[in-house]
Design a protein around this motif. Structure first.
Motif: not given
Length: 267
Positions: A157, A217-218, A36-38, A214, A210-211, A62, A221
């Motif tokens: 983030d 980002a996943v 989860k991004l912050k 994220n 945000a979704n 989140y 990552r």
């Protein structure tokens, strides 16, 4: 001023308040939840727009904190020249609620302010000012705030502001700090009109953004490795950072009435 009009019922609907006065911070993202991004959400007084978004993001598990950028917290009073004014960091939402209730319950319930502050006191202790935030310092005294799990380290983030002047204030402040952590942070403005109805729409839009962020980002990552990505290092985050403008452009097509701005800044 961080809210101006709207029916009281709109406030409850805007945030999906579950009415639970004992609701604590969201549980830590587990392995089943995934990465989860912050996030940080920011408006002028940390009362309306940033708090709707804060609650929506926390309900989606989140990690999230929220702030205001004004010099003081300002809420509508009996006239435009008589606002209710409070200090950031020192005044709880609960004390604001009780004061307004004692002043004129009918007025502040009719204009939605009491319902708004009631929601807020079930999300976090009180309004915080962005410029007073000690970035990188542990937030161990905020464990009762919703969305606090994951933000204990005092960094995020993505910062999402709700008005261009707030975006300017955040960027100016980050530049003045001189990037001591050398950590990239995306600062995005989603321009939301400051009333209860538009805050509700804006909260849904921010969660949608945000979704998307994220999900990207996943993916990145997994490519660079969790250990490297989670440090927040610029080189490890570069592939994700490069995707953000395209993600925002696609989001803007879905939410054309919410003008957006973006920049990559540094903590």
């Amino acid at each position: 001023m961080d809210t101006t009009n709207g029916a009281a019922a709109q406030v409850a609907a805007s945030a999906g308040n579950d009415g639970n006065p004992n609701a604590n911070g969201s549980p830590p993202p587990s392995d089943s939840d995934g990465f989860k991004l912050k996030f940080s959400t920011v408006c002028a007084s940390n009362q309306n727009r940033s708090m709707v978004a804060h609650l929506r993001l926390s309900q989606a598990n989140y990690p999230v904190i929220s702030f205001g950028t004004g010099s003081l917290v300002r809420l509508p009073g009996p006239s435009i020249t008589q606002p209710n004014v409070y200090h950031f960091n020192k005044t709880s939402y609960d004390s604001i609620y009780k004061e307004l209730e004692s002043k004129d319950t009918r007025l502040y319930r009719a204009n939605g302010v009491l319902n708004m502050v009631d929601r807020n006191r079930h999300v976090k202790w009180g309004p915080e000012r962005w410029q007073d935030w000690q970035i990188g310092m542990p937030r161990l005294d905020k464990t009762q705030d919703r969305g606090s799990a994951g933000t204990e380290g005092g960094v995020v983030d993505v910062v999402i502001t709700c008005e261009e002047r707030c975006w300017d204030a955040v960027i100016d402040d980050l530049m003045a700090r001189g990037a001591p952590l050398n950590r990239p942070v995306h600062v995005i403005n989603v321009d939301i009109k400051d009333n209860h109805e538009e805050a509700s729409v804006g909260g849904r839009a921010i969660l949608d953004l945000a979704n998307d962020l994220n999900a990207a980002a996943v993916e990145e990552r997994k490519t660079v490795g969790a250990n490297a990505f989670d440090t927040g290092n610029a080189s490890a985050r570069a592939s994700f950072d490069e995707r953000v403008p395209d993600i925002l452009a696609a989001w803007q097509e879905r939410w054309p009435h919410l003008p957006a701005l973006w920049t990559l800044a540094w903590f």
